[in-house]
Write a protein that holds these residues in place. Structure first.
Motif, PDB file in Angstrom:
ATOM      1  N   ARG A 175     -46.367 -69.888  51.233  1.00  0.00           N
ATOM      2  CA  ARG A 175     -45.584 -68.915  50.434  1.00  0.00           C
ATOM      3  C   ARG A 175     -44.774 -69.181  49.223  1.00  0.00           C
ATOM      4  O   ARG A 175     -44.267 -70.604  49.134  1.00  0.00           O
ATOM      5  CB  ARG A 175     -44.357 -67.931  51.069  1.00  0.00           C
ATOM      6  CG  ARG A 175     -45.364 -67.414  52.534  1.00  0.00           C
ATOM      7  CD  ARG A 175     -45.964 -65.979  52.210  1.00  0.00           C
ATOM      8  NE  ARG A 175     -44.967 -65.116  51.424  1.00  0.00           N
ATOM      9  CZ  ARG A 175     -45.368 -63.885  51.462  1.00  0.00           C
ATOM     10  NH1 ARG A 175     -46.696 -63.458  51.646  1.00  0.00           N
ATOM     11  NH2 ARG A 175     -44.390 -63.044  50.686  1.00  0.00           N
ATOM     12  N   GLU A 231     -51.514 -58.334  49.169  1.00  0.00           N
ATOM     13  CA  GLU A 231     -50.056 -58.150  48.942  1.00  0.00           C
ATOM     14  C   GLU A 231     -49.826 -58.293  47.478  1.00  0.00           C
ATOM     15  O   GLU A 231     -48.967 -57.492  46.888  1.00  0.00           O
ATOM     16  CB  GLU A 231     -49.197 -59.314  49.442  1.00  0.00           C
ATOM     17  CG  GLU A 231     -47.814 -59.195  49.388  1.00  0.00           C
ATOM     18  CD  GLU A 231     -47.194 -60.366  50.088  1.00  0.00           C
ATOM     19  OE1 GLU A 231     -46.050 -60.579  49.911  1.00  0.00           O
ATOM     20  OE2 GLU A 231     -47.748 -60.913  51.076  1.00  0.00           O
ATOM     21  N   LEU A 252     -49.694 -65.190  46.105  1.00  0.00           N
ATOM     22  CA  LEU A 252     -49.469 -64.331  47.251  1.00  0.00           C
ATOM     23  C   LEU A 252     -50.861 -64.086  47.906  1.00  0.00           C
ATOM     24  O   LEU A 252     -51.854 -64.249  47.375  1.00  0.00           O
ATOM     25  CB  LEU A 252     -48.810 -63.071  46.824  1.00  0.00           C
ATOM     26  CG  LEU A 252     -47.260 -63.088  46.515  1.00  0.00           C
ATOM     27  CD1 LEU A 252     -46.737 -61.686  45.950  1.00  0.00           C
ATOM     28  CD2 LEU A 252     -46.578 -63.461  47.682  1.00  0.00           C
TER      29      LEU A 252
END
Length: 272
Positions: A225, A166, A162
């Motif tokens: 991601r 975050e 990430l």
């Protein structure tokens, strides 16, 4: 058990939107109840609802066949329509479908336990576990186990994939939960996260269960991601420095293959 955060109600939707949010929260809780199922009392408490309200919503879910109640135990389980919807979603979101062959290869090649972990908000879920042939195994993480962010090699690999801000925010939010696993673990995981970012893989040197080690590598969508992570768990004496390098190379190969498979789904994700 804590209920998933309910979406904010839409002023234009009024009570209808609130009822939908509550019903979806109950549906999610029933799903997380697993094989044993959950009682009305447990569901009402977890969702923060009065029992009559929870029962009314559960009856509506039962009418839609999304939930069913066992006649003998009176516990609630997911219904046949939930299974059908899940099967429709499998091709698009079924990471296990894309990862299973890789897990079997890794277990066969290494003799150790291979785990598939997926993100769930500030937690991770062990989606599947494949045992290798080595007779001494670690049982620190089992299929269906849900842990706070960073707990375990696969979870740490996801966290490290990430954006830094975050990942740090997730660790901060789950700090009280992480602290329950042991004193000093919050600081240890912060150090492990920095190391995972530097090396490209996560190492769990027996943080949760002494002698139970793990190595994890993130599975990435084309946009970078994390879709999940593959990890290998073994007892400490099977995790020497040289063997770690071999295991990480094998994990990287398989995660790359899974990532290529997931890339074929990306046009569908963009058009949704």
């Amino acid at each position: 058990m804590r209920a998933p955060a309910a979406p904010q109600t839409d002023p234009q939707g009024g009570q209808g939107a609130q009822a939908v949010a509550r019903a979806l929260s109950l549906l999610s809780l029933v799903g997380r109840g697993g094989g044993p199922g959950l009682t009305l009392a447990a569901l009402a408490e977890a969702a923060g609802l009065p029992r009559p309200t929870a029962r009314r919503l559960l009856l509506a879910l039962c009418a839609a066949r999304l939930v069913e109640q066992d006649r003998d135990s009176r516990r609630y389980h997911l219904g046949p329509e939930a299974y059908l919807l899940g099967s429709f979603a499998e091709e698009r979101h079924g990471l296990l479908q894309h990862a299973r062959a890789s897990m079997l290869r890794l277990a066969d090649q290494t003799g150790d336990t291979v785990l598939l972990t997926v993100p769930q908000g500030d937690h991770t879920l062990c989606l599947d576990r494949v045992e290798g042939s080595f007779p001494v195994r670690t049982h620190a993480l089992m299929k269906g186990d849900r842990k706070p962010a960073g707990i375990g090699a696969g979870a740490m690999a996801i966290l490290a994939a990430l954006p830094p801000a975050e990942a740090q925010a997730a660790l901060l939010r789950t700090r009280p939960l992480i602290a329950e696993f042991g004193p000093g673990l919050v600081n240890d995981l912060a150090a492990d996260l920095a190391l995972a970012r530097d090396t490209g893989h996560a190492l769990n040197p027996g943080r949760i269960v002494a002698g139970s080690w793990g190595l994890g590598v993130a599975i990435l969508w084309p946009d970078g991601r994390p879709a999940g992570a593959l990890s290998i768990a073994a007892i400490e004496n099977r995790m020497g420095f040289l063997r770690q390098a071999e295991l990480v190379a094998a994990l990287n190969r398989e995660c790359h293959l899974i990532g290529r498979s997931l890339a074929a789904l990306e046009p569908q994700r963009r058009s949704a």
